[in-house]
Design an enzyme around this catalytic site. Structure first.
Site, PDB file in Angstrom:
ATOM      1  N   THR A 183       0.783  -1.654   0.339  1.00 53.98           N
ATOM      2  CA  THR A 183      -0.056  -0.008   0.173  1.00 53.98           C
ATOM      3  C   THR A 183       0.751   0.954   0.319  1.00 53.98           C
ATOM      4  OG1 THR A 183      -1.526   1.129   1.317  1.00 53.98           O
ATOM      5  CG2 THR A 183      -0.221   0.341   2.297  1.00 53.98           C
ATOM      6  N   CYS A 196      -2.743   7.371   7.709  1.00 47.89           N
ATOM      7  CA  CYS A 196      -3.428   6.423   8.297  1.00 47.89           C
ATOM      8  C   CYS A 196      -2.010   5.255   8.502  1.00 47.89           C
ATOM      9  CB  CYS A 196      -3.738   6.089   6.687  1.00 47.89           C
ATOM     10  SG  CYS A 196      -4.730   6.965   5.649  1.00 47.89           S
ATOM     11  N   HIS A 228      -5.567  -0.833   4.631  1.00 52.17           N
ATOM     12  CA  HIS A 228      -4.860   0.389   4.970  1.00 52.17           C
ATOM     13  C   HIS A 228      -6.488   1.154   5.537  1.00 52.17           C
ATOM     14  CE1 HIS A 228      -3.157   4.064   2.447  1.00 52.17           C
ATOM     15  NE2 HIS A 228      -4.397   4.351   3.770  1.00 52.17           N
TER      16      HIS A 228
END
Length: 162
Positions: free
Chosen positions: A23, A29, A46
């Site tokens: 990712t 995040c 994620h």
């Protein structure tokens, strides 16, 4: 790694070795990887926000720590992972911007994401065996389902493996 499966923002995927997961753009995040070292079933989430209960439009369960981690765990179990063997590695949760004192709700979302991630993994009795969280820079992560290694890349930083 055979194929590297891309996990988007507010997304999750599960795979088996020899495939891997990646990712991009983990700022505030958090990237959560979970892994069964015997079956080599791996998952990546994620997540963007800590808690789905404070948001009206919360249909995307992968967007939130409280719903996404539990869903990823359940998907891994369905794919053959053993609950007692699953371990986790986490990355992200940075404070990307600072304004004034930097202590506002919006400015601390990265820290809140990390705290929520740790709490939910603990509730599921999943041990975090490595982490690269906080600070003030974004990360890209690549998880190798064969070895359990999590490669972390960040602009201007040396690539690390945890």
């Amino acid at each position: 790694m055979s194929e590297i499966i891309k996990v988007g923002m507010a997304d999750m995927k599960v795979c088996n070795a020899p495939d891997g997961l990646t990712t991009l753009g983990l700022g505030s995040c958090v990237g959560v990887t979970m892994y069964d070292p015997i079956t080599k079933v791996s998952g990546m989430l994620h997540l963007m926000l800590p808690d789905s209960t404070h948001i009206r439009n919360n249909q995307n369960i992968a967007k939130f720590a409280d719903t996404g981690i539990k869903e990823l765990y359940n998907c891994m179990l369905k794919k053959g992972a053993c609950a007692g063997r699953i371990v986790a590695k986490i990355a992200g949760g940075a404070q990307m911007f600072s304004y004034g004192g930097g202590n506002s709700e919006i400015m601390s979302v990265g820290q809140k994401n990390v705290e929520a991630t740790k709490r939910i993994l603990s509730e599921l009795k999943i041990k975090i065996i490595a982490e690269d969280t906080g600070l003030n820079y974004g990360r890209t992560i690549i998880f190798d389902s064969q070895t359990g290694n999590l490669k972390i890349r960040a602009v201007g930083k040396q690539e690390t493996i945890i």
